[in-house]
Design a protein around this motif. Structure first.
Motif, PDB file in Angstrom:
ATOM      1  N   VAL A 267      -7.764  40.952  25.890  1.00  0.00           N
ATOM      2  CA  VAL A 267      -7.845  41.871  24.752  1.00  0.00           C
ATOM      3  C   VAL A 267      -8.605  41.240  23.584  1.00  0.00           C
ATOM      4  CG1 VAL A 267      -6.457  43.065  23.017  1.00  0.00           C
ATOM      5  CG2 VAL A 267      -5.699  42.991  25.401  1.00  0.00           C
ATOM      6  N   PHE A 268      -8.325  39.944  23.367  1.00  0.00           N
ATOM      7  CA  PHE A 268      -8.947  39.284  22.208  1.00  0.00           C
ATOM      8  C   PHE A 268     -10.406  38.928  22.488  1.00  0.00           C
ATOM      9  CE2 PHE A 268      -4.468  37.606  22.662  1.00  0.00           C
ATOM     10  CZ  PHE A 268      -3.923  38.728  22.080  1.00  0.00           C
ATOM     11  N   ILE A 269     -10.674  38.578  23.745  1.00  0.00           N
ATOM     12  CA  ILE A 269     -12.077  38.313  24.109  1.00  0.00           C
ATOM     13  C   ILE A 269     -12.884  39.587  23.916  1.00  0.00           C
ATOM     14  CG2 ILE A 269     -13.644  37.731  25.985  1.00  0.00           C
ATOM     15  CD1 ILE A 269     -11.533  35.913  27.141  1.00  0.00           C
TER      16      ILE A 269
ATOM     17  N   VAL B 183      -8.368  46.521  17.252  1.00  0.00           N
ATOM     18  CA  VAL B 183      -8.684  45.360  18.092  1.00  0.00           C
ATOM     19  C   VAL B 183      -8.137  44.101  17.424  1.00  0.00           C
ATOM     20  CG1 VAL B 183     -10.793  46.274  19.117  1.00  0.00           C
ATOM     21  CG2 VAL B 183     -10.908  45.075  16.930  1.00  0.00           C
ATOM     22  N   THR B 184      -8.161  43.006  18.181  1.00  0.00           N
ATOM     23  CA  THR B 184      -7.906  41.697  17.590  1.00  0.00           C
ATOM     24  C   THR B 184      -8.971  40.745  18.119  1.00  0.00           C
ATOM     25  OG1 THR B 184      -5.546  42.118  17.602  1.00  0.00           O
ATOM     26  CG2 THR B 184      -6.212  39.844  17.331  1.00  0.00           C
TER      27      THR B 184
ATOM     28  N   VAL C  73     -11.600  28.282  24.269  1.00  0.00           N
ATOM     29  CA  VAL C  73     -12.458  29.346  24.821  1.00  0.00           C
ATOM     30  C   VAL C  73     -13.460  29.813  23.765  1.00  0.00           C
ATOM     31  CG1 VAL C  73     -12.479  31.694  25.736  1.00  0.00           C
ATOM     32  CG2 VAL C  73     -10.704  30.095  26.465  1.00  0.00           C
ATOM     33  N   LEU C  74     -12.989  29.999  22.546  1.00  0.00           N
ATOM     34  CA  LEU C  74     -13.868  30.446  21.471  1.00  0.00           C
ATOM     35  C   LEU C  74     -14.985  29.425  21.227  1.00  0.00           C
ATOM     36  CD1 LEU C  74     -14.431  32.526  19.273  1.00  0.00           C
ATOM     37  CD2 LEU C  74     -12.823  31.333  17.781  1.00  0.00           C
ATOM     38  N   PHE C  75     -14.566  28.169  21.227  1.00  0.00           N
ATOM     39  CA  PHE C  75     -15.517  27.072  21.050  1.00  0.00           C
ATOM     40  C   PHE C  75     -16.589  27.102  22.137  1.00  0.00           C
ATOM     41  CE2 PHE C  75     -16.819  22.616  21.248  1.00  0.00           C
ATOM     42  CZ  PHE C  75     -16.897  22.278  19.915  1.00  0.00           C
TER      43      PHE C  75
END
Lengths: 324, 268
Positions: free
Chosen positions: A76-78, A264-265, A296-298
């Motif tokens: 969901v966040f991706i 969203v988030t 993951v964000l990195f």
């Protein structure tokens, strides 16, 4: 062997940055390691983020001690991160091109300097200010004006159909992010346009091109790689933006957006908003899973920048081969 | 006074005396500084005309007045007249964009459009005028490249980026690009100064045949070049036209002592 001292010092200083990058990744990775072991690949593809029963006795799964019923999925966040950033770029790139062309071609002298300064100033506004503006101005506007308008104009596309909602959501987040990345893209592109060689422009004029045609056929193609680089720079900002998004995105949990108005988030906003509740997990797995989101964000940011670099290298190499 | 009107053009489109150019009382200013003083000049169609003189003498300023490139510089101001086929190009009714399609220009350094292929560079001018027909564009490209003596070298690499060509080829590509829109006048601003001797020779050879199509006006720093290639030579000094005459006369028997001093190498 004599190694000049200045060079040694400079080499050490220059090495600090890649080392720091590596250190951050290693630290994050090792901190998140129990979560990575527990979550497996499902982390990226599951919808549900559930801390489990924090008051029951923890259970041991795959060698890791976790709360009973805990499940960590960040699809969901991706999705929220990528979609809001995509909307931001889709809006910001054309707008930035317009601003950059205006600043280089339509105004000159003091007015250009002044307006360029204002554009750059926008890049320095704290993100919480953008967030507050989004909350106070944009949310009612999206809920009552923009949303209904888009639905009636483009409602035949499923993305724009359905409930407009309360104004918190993907579209608002995308709009706020767009506003935040426009100054970055516009000022980078402006500098590039100002450096298009004069003989190139004169060549086009001498061929009977109008001002408009010189911009469209010669100047903008000449700054293509700069545009890619600037957009990636903006994308990097949008992917990592936390505060402003948190204030306007609606904070969706366990739920994929079904249209452009859906709450969203994003990954960054989620880490911030969930840190408190994650800290109440006695096994620590929740916090470690948040750290895994950071990894993951990195990696996504790294990947995006890598792709951008490759694109730029490719265009530069093409023109270098040409000169050789 | 009568409004300027277009000269009679034969219905079949043959315009043998197209490209007659003259300047009357031409003055150019950059801000307060005057760069060109009261220039009167009369050039015959289908000739090669060399403009010589020391650096800063106004020859490039004169050249750039002919296609109104000074319009792009806000502080530049042009006074007087330049007549192309009898019509003042500084008249209000003349659109500089149209004028520049009749007066082509080749610059000091080759400046092909870096993002375009060889063939797209040649057809860029035509595409600007709205020609979209692929066959016509292809045909025009081939004709212009043949005229610029480049066709044999690039016919197998038309789709390659223009910047892959050598410097000399790039300059001939720029000549082809200017010729493709079939101008009446071709302005050349020291077109060989950035090129090696071999490429220079190829372009010089080209000029003799180019005058079949266009009136050539070429600025050059190289007096041997002017002597080799031109029919007429104009000598500029400190913003004024000192002498204009047949090239033989300018180099062997100039009427002005300043011209003689310059062409014999006593200054410059």
């Amino acid at each position: 062997m004599k190694f000049p001292r200045v060079q040694t010092v400079l080499t050490v200083i220059a090495a600090v940055i890649p080392l720091a990058l590596l250190a951050i990744l290693l630290f994050l990775g090792s901190y998140a390691w129990p979560a990575i072991r527990f979550n497996g690949l499902g982390f990226l593809f599951k919808l549900t983020w559930n801390l489990g029963n924090l008051y029951a006795n923890p259970v041991t799964v795959a060698g890791q001690v976790v709360p009973r019923g805990a499940q960590y999925g960040i699809l969901v966040f991706i999705a929220g991160t990528l979609l809001s950033s995509a909307i931001a770029l889709l809006l910001a790139v054309p707008l930035s091109i317009g601003i950059a062309v205006f600043l280089t071609e339509a105004v000159g002298g003091t007015l250009r300097e002044l307006l360029s300064f204002v554009v750059e100033l926008l890049a320095g506004v704290p993100s919480v200010v953008y967030g507050l503006w989004g909350y106070a101005v944009l949310i009612p506007l999206v809920a009552h004006q923009i949303g209904p308008f888009l639905r009636s104009a483009l409602g035949f596309l499923p993305v724009f159909a359905g409930s407009v909602g309360s104004g918190y959501g993907l579209l608002t987040a995308g709009l706020v992010l767009a506003l935040m990345v426009v100054p970055i893209i516009a000022s980078t592109l402006r500098d590039a346009l100002l450096h298009v060689p004069i003989p190139l422009k004169e060549g086009a004029y001498a061929l009977g091109a109008t001002h408009h045609e010189v911009v469209r056929e010669v100047m903008l193609p000449a700054v293509r790689s700069n545009l890619v680089a600037a957009s990636i720079l903006g994308l990097g900002r949008a992917l990592g933006e936390t505060m402003a998004v948190l204030m306007v995105s609606g904070g969706a949990l366990n739920y994929l957006p079904h249209n452009i108005y859906s709450p969203v988030t994003t990954m960054a906003a989620f880490i911030l908003s969930q840190l408190d509740s994650a800290l109440t997990d006695p096994t620590g797995m929740a916090v470690r899973s948040l750290a895994e989101i950071a990894v993951v964000l990195f990696l996504i940011s790294l990947l995006v920048n890598l792709v951008a670099r490759l694109l730029i290298w490719q265009t530069e190499r093409r023109s270098r081969v040409a000169h050789g | 006074m009568l409004a300027p009107s277009a000269p009679a053009i034969p219905a079949d489109g043959i315009q043998l005396d197209r490209g007659a150019l003259s300047a009357q009382h031409l003055q150019v200013f950059y801000g307060r500084k005057q760069a060109l003083f009261d220039v009167d000049i009369d050039l015959t169609p289908h000739t090669v005309n060399a403009l010589i003189g020391p650096s800063g003498c106004g020859k490039t300023t004169f050249l750039r007045a002919i296609n109104r490139l000074h319009d792009l510089t806000p502080e530049a101001r042009v006074e007087g007249k330049i007549l192309l086929d009898g019509i003042d190009i500084y008249d209000r009714s003349i659109d500089p964009v149209d004028l520049r399609r009749r007066v082509g220009m080749v610059f000091q350094k080759p400046n092909p459009f870096p993002t375009m292929s060889v063939v797209d560079n040649v057809t860029a001018g035509l595409r600007l005028t709205g020609v979209r027909h692929r066959g016509k564009l292809q045909e025009a490209a081939e004709r212009a490249l043949v005229q610029a003596a480049l066709w044999d070298e690039v016919k197998d690499r038309l789709r390659q980026p223009a910047l892959r060509l050598s410097g000399g080829q790039q300059q001939r590509l720029c000549i082809a690009r200017a010729l493709a829109v079939e101008p009446e006048v071709l302005l050349m601003d020291e077109p060989t100064s950035a090129l090696d001797p071999q490429s220079t020779a190829r372009i010089e050879d080209l000029l003799g045949s180019l005058k079949q199509q266009v009136t050539v006006i070429i600025v050059t720093h190289n007096m041997q070049q002017a002597a080799r290639i031109s029919d007429t030579t104009a000598f500029f000094l400190a913003g004024s036209l000192v002498e204009l005459g047949p090239t033989d006369a300018i180099f062997t028997n100039p009427s002005d002592p300043r011209t003689e001093a310059y062409v014999t190498g006593r200054f410059g």
